[in-house]
Design a protein around this motif. Structure first.
Motif, PDB file in Angstrom:
ATOM      1  N   LEU A 228       0.839  -1.205   0.000  1.00 40.87           N
ATOM      2  CA  LEU A 228       0.000   0.000   0.000  1.00 40.87           C
ATOM      3  C   LEU A 228       0.872   1.252   0.000  1.00 40.87           C
ATOM      4  O   LEU A 228       0.635   2.189  -0.774  1.00 40.87           O
ATOM      5  CB  LEU A 228      -0.911  -0.013   1.227  1.00 40.87           C
ATOM      6  CG  LEU A 228      -1.900   1.139   1.381  1.00 40.87           C
ATOM      7  CD1 LEU A 228      -3.074   0.957   0.433  1.00 40.87           C
ATOM      8  CD2 LEU A 228      -2.409   1.209   2.818  1.00 40.87           C
ATOM      9  N   LEU A 229       1.892   1.286   0.860  1.00 42.23           N
ATOM     10  CA  LEU A 229       2.787   2.442   0.939  1.00 42.23           C
ATOM     11  C   LEU A 229       3.544   2.630  -0.376  1.00 42.23           C
ATOM     12  O   LEU A 229       3.674   3.760  -0.867  1.00 42.23           O
ATOM     13  CB  LEU A 229       3.768   2.254   2.094  1.00 42.23           C
ATOM     14  CG  LEU A 229       4.863   3.327   2.240  1.00 42.23           C
ATOM     15  CD1 LEU A 229       4.247   4.700   2.441  1.00 42.23           C
ATOM     16  CD2 LEU A 229       5.812   2.983   3.381  1.00 42.23           C
ATOM     17  N   GLN A 230       4.035   1.542  -0.959  1.00 42.37           N
ATOM     18  CA  GLN A 230       4.774   1.654  -2.212  1.00 42.37           C
ATOM     19  C   GLN A 230       3.897   2.225  -3.331  1.00 42.37           C
ATOM     20  O   GLN A 230       4.353   3.023  -4.147  1.00 42.37           O
ATOM     21  CB  GLN A 230       5.331   0.288  -2.622  1.00 42.37           C
ATOM     22  CG  GLN A 230       6.522  -0.161  -1.792  1.00 42.37           C
ATOM     23  CD  GLN A 230       7.171  -1.412  -2.334  1.00 42.37           C
ATOM     24  OE1 GLN A 230       6.744  -1.976  -3.353  1.00 42.37           O
ATOM     25  NE2 GLN A 230       8.208  -1.881  -1.663  1.00 42.37           N
ATOM     26  N   LEU A 231       2.638   1.819  -3.348  1.00 46.73           N
ATOM     27  CA  LEU A 231       1.728   2.328  -4.365  1.00 46.73           C
ATOM     28  C   LEU A 231       1.498   3.831  -4.193  1.00 46.73           C
ATOM     29  O   LEU A 231       1.469   4.588  -5.170  1.00 46.73           O
ATOM     30  CB  LEU A 231       0.404   1.566  -4.297  1.00 46.73           C
ATOM     31  CG  LEU A 231      -0.526   1.671  -5.505  1.00 46.73           C
ATOM     32  CD1 LEU A 231       0.191   1.297  -6.793  1.00 46.73           C
ATOM     33  CD2 LEU A 231      -1.749   0.802  -5.302  1.00 46.73           C
ATOM     34  N   LYS A 232       1.380   4.270  -2.950  1.00 44.50           N
ATOM     35  CA  LYS A 232       1.232   5.705  -2.684  1.00 44.50           C
ATOM     36  C   LYS A 232       2.487   6.465  -3.112  1.00 44.50           C
ATOM     37  O   LYS A 232       2.405   7.540  -3.724  1.00 44.50           O
ATOM     38  CB  LYS A 232       0.971   5.935  -1.186  1.00 44.50           C
ATOM     39  CG  LYS A 232      -0.404   5.534  -0.704  1.00 44.50           C
ATOM     40  CD  LYS A 232      -0.578   5.901   0.771  1.00 44.50           C
ATOM     41  CE  LYS A 232      -1.966   5.574   1.284  1.00 44.50           C
ATOM     42  NZ  LYS A 232      -2.159   6.004   2.683  1.00 44.50           N
ATOM     43  N   LEU A 233       3.647   5.911  -2.785  1.00 50.93           N
ATOM     44  CA  LEU A 233       4.898   6.578  -3.122  1.00 50.93           C
ATOM     45  C   LEU A 233       5.119   6.614  -4.635  1.00 50.93           C
ATOM     46  O   LEU A 233       5.634   7.596  -5.176  1.00 50.93           O
ATOM     47  CB  LEU A 233       6.067   5.871  -2.430  1.00 50.93           C
ATOM     48  CG  LEU A 233       6.117   6.057  -0.907  1.00 50.93           C
ATOM     49  CD1 LEU A 233       7.099   5.069  -0.274  1.00 50.93           C
ATOM     50  CD2 LEU A 233       6.497   7.482  -0.538  1.00 50.93           C
ATOM     51  N   GLN A 234       4.732   5.559  -5.339  1.00 58.23           N
ATOM     52  CA  GLN A 234       4.842   5.560  -6.798  1.00 58.23           C
ATOM     53  C   GLN A 234       3.920   6.613  -7.410  1.00 58.23           C
ATOM     54  O   GLN A 234       4.278   7.257  -8.394  1.00 58.23           O
ATOM     55  CB  GLN A 234       4.504   4.166  -7.334  1.00 58.23           C
ATOM     56  CG  GLN A 234       5.579   3.128  -7.057  1.00 58.23           C
ATOM     57  CD  GLN A 234       5.098   1.716  -7.296  1.00 58.23           C
ATOM     58  OE1 GLN A 234       3.956   1.490  -7.728  1.00 58.23           O
ATOM     59  NE2 GLN A 234       5.953   0.739  -7.014  1.00 58.23           N
ATOM     60  N   THR A 235       2.733   6.781  -6.807  1.00 55.05           N
ATOM     61  CA  THR A 235       1.818   7.829  -7.259  1.00 55.05           C
ATOM     62  C   THR A 235       2.453   9.201  -7.045  1.00 55.05           C
ATOM     63  O   THR A 235       2.415  10.075  -7.926  1.00 55.05           O
ATOM     64  CB  THR A 235       0.483   7.740  -6.491  1.00 55.05           C
ATOM     65  OG1 THR A 235      -0.095   6.449  -6.709  1.00 55.05           O
ATOM     66  CG2 THR A 235      -0.488   8.806  -6.952  1.00 55.05           C
ATOM     67  N   ALA A 236       3.077   9.387  -5.877  1.00 55.58           N
ATOM     68  CA  ALA A 236       3.748  10.660  -5.577  1.00 55.58           C
ATOM     69  C   ALA A 236       4.902  10.902  -6.540  1.00 55.58           C
ATOM     70  O   ALA A 236       5.109  12.036  -7.015  1.00 55.58           O
ATOM     71  CB  ALA A 236       4.251  10.645  -4.139  1.00 55.58           C
ATOM     72  N   GLN A 237       5.667   9.875  -6.859  1.00 58.18           N
ATOM     73  CA  GLN A 237       6.784  10.024  -7.798  1.00 58.18           C
ATOM     74  C   GLN A 237       6.290  10.500  -9.163  1.00 58.18           C
ATOM     75  O   GLN A 237       6.886  11.384  -9.781  1.00 58.18           O
ATOM     76  CB  GLN A 237       7.522   8.693  -7.938  1.00 58.18           C
ATOM     77  CG  GLN A 237       8.366   8.324  -6.733  1.00 58.18           C
ATOM     78  CD  GLN A 237       8.971   6.943  -6.855  1.00 58.18           C
ATOM     79  OE1 GLN A 237       8.260   5.951  -7.066  1.00 58.18           O
ATOM     80  NE2 GLN A 237      10.282   6.852  -6.734  1.00 58.18           N
ATOM     81  N   ALA A 238       5.194   9.895  -9.626  1.00 63.63           N
ATOM     82  CA  ALA A 238       4.649  10.296 -10.921  1.00 63.63           C
ATOM     83  C   ALA A 238       4.201  11.754 -10.902  1.00 63.63           C
ATOM     84  O   ALA A 238       4.434  12.500 -11.854  1.00 63.63           O
ATOM     85  CB  ALA A 238       3.485   9.384 -11.295  1.00 63.63           C
TER      86      ALA A 238
END
Length: 317
Positions: A228-238
């Motif tokens: 869940l955290l990785q998905l949020k961070l990937q969204t933030a990176q984009a």
């Protein structure tokens, strides 16, 4: 669930067997197994049996493998007329006991062709093949050296049939569980905005939360919370790369609880701050601003994307 496993190249030694029938109210007398195993094939039940301190209820088409050096006894009278086949044999010396393990957690090696895997209890949809082998076995004159060898092979064939069904069921279980995890991963992506808990995820696929967490990590390699955290961070990176939104706006639209938490977790994950990350990639992606449609970018944010005339599609000439 407990399993017994041994080399597929070994032969089982058959000892004695038979078919037992009794009327309603029958209860198994206490019996202590020495060095032999007993396979009980229930054709008409239920039977109520205790092995050691473990209680079993055997319905029709269910099998129970009773290990050596164990006390077996009836735990209560059967409510109906009963019938079962009983077969005693000795397993090879290299037989191993795998205790208290979930079927999907058995290693891939067990599903190979090198070992038989026999569960302590299993239900079979169809007993026809086993009963044919049982009748052949029980009609063999084990006093004759040649027939004794035949009996051993027939007993081995029976366990091969049980192992084949067991491994088939394990493969089906693994496929089914992998499909569940794939489904919940998509559900997490579409529900990222509400930061679902592990309990929410487990409920979505109707699994116990503790079992779900173990299963998720086994299949994906990481716990569900980390996914869940990785998905949020990937969204933030984009969003950092492809928009001019402020750090606070990115924190909000990547579904973090607050800006400080976002900045701390982002640096732990990437090794740099959000601003440093944006600076590193600013030039690299200047002419390639398409965000992956698999990331849960809020619809309202797509209008902030730089140089993207049509979200999700390459610019036309």
């Amino acid at each position: 669930m407990n399993y017994y496993r041994f080399s597929i190249n070994d032969i089982v030694i058959f000892m004695v067997g038979g078919v037992f029938t009794a009327q309603k109210g029958w209860k198994h007398n206490p019996r202590y197994h020495q060095g032999d195993y007993e396979l009980i094939i229930c054709t008409k039940g239920p039977l109520f049996i205790t092995v050691g301190d473990q209680d079993y209820r055997l319905a029709s088409n269910e099998l129970l493998l009773v290990p050596p050096y164990a006390l077996m006894k009836g735990s209560q009278p059967s409510p109906n007329d009963i019938e079962f086949y009983w077969l005693h044999f000795i397993l090879p010396k290299d037989t191993q006991l795998v205790k208290n393990i979930d079927p999907v957690e058995l290693s891939g090696d067990d599903a190979g062709a090198s070992r038989l895997l026999i569960p302590e209890k299993i239900r079979m949809a169809n007993l026809d093949q086993l009963l044919i082998l049982s009748h052949q076995l029980l009609n063999t004159d084990i006093q004759n050296p040649y027939d004794r060898k035949t009996a051993n092979y027939l007993a081995t064939m029976m366990l091969l049939e049980i192992s084949k069904l067991t491994l088939s069921q394990l493969t089906t279980d693994r496929t089914s569980e992998a499909e569940r995890i794939s489904r919940v991963k998509e559900w997490i992506r579409t529900n990222l905005y509400r930061s679902p808990s592990v309990l929410d995820m487990a409920n979505e696929v109707q699994l116990n939360p503790q079992y779900f967490s173990r299963l998720f990590k086994r299949i994906t390699g990481i716990p569900p919370k980390k996914y869940l955290l990785q998905l949020k961070l990937q969204t933030a990176q984009a969003l950092l790369i492809r928009t001019s939104l402020s750090i606070k706006e990115i924190s909000d639209n990547a579904y973090f609880e607050n800006e400080k938490l976002f900045m701390r977790q982002f640096k732990q994950f990437t090794g740099v701050t959000p601003s440093e990350y944006r600076a590193q990639f600013d030039q690299i992606y200047h002419n390639n601003q398409v965000i992956s449609p698999t990331l849960p970018i809020p619809e309202a944010i797509t209008k902030h994307l730089k140089d993207v005339p049509d979200f999700g599609r390459a610019p036309k000439d």
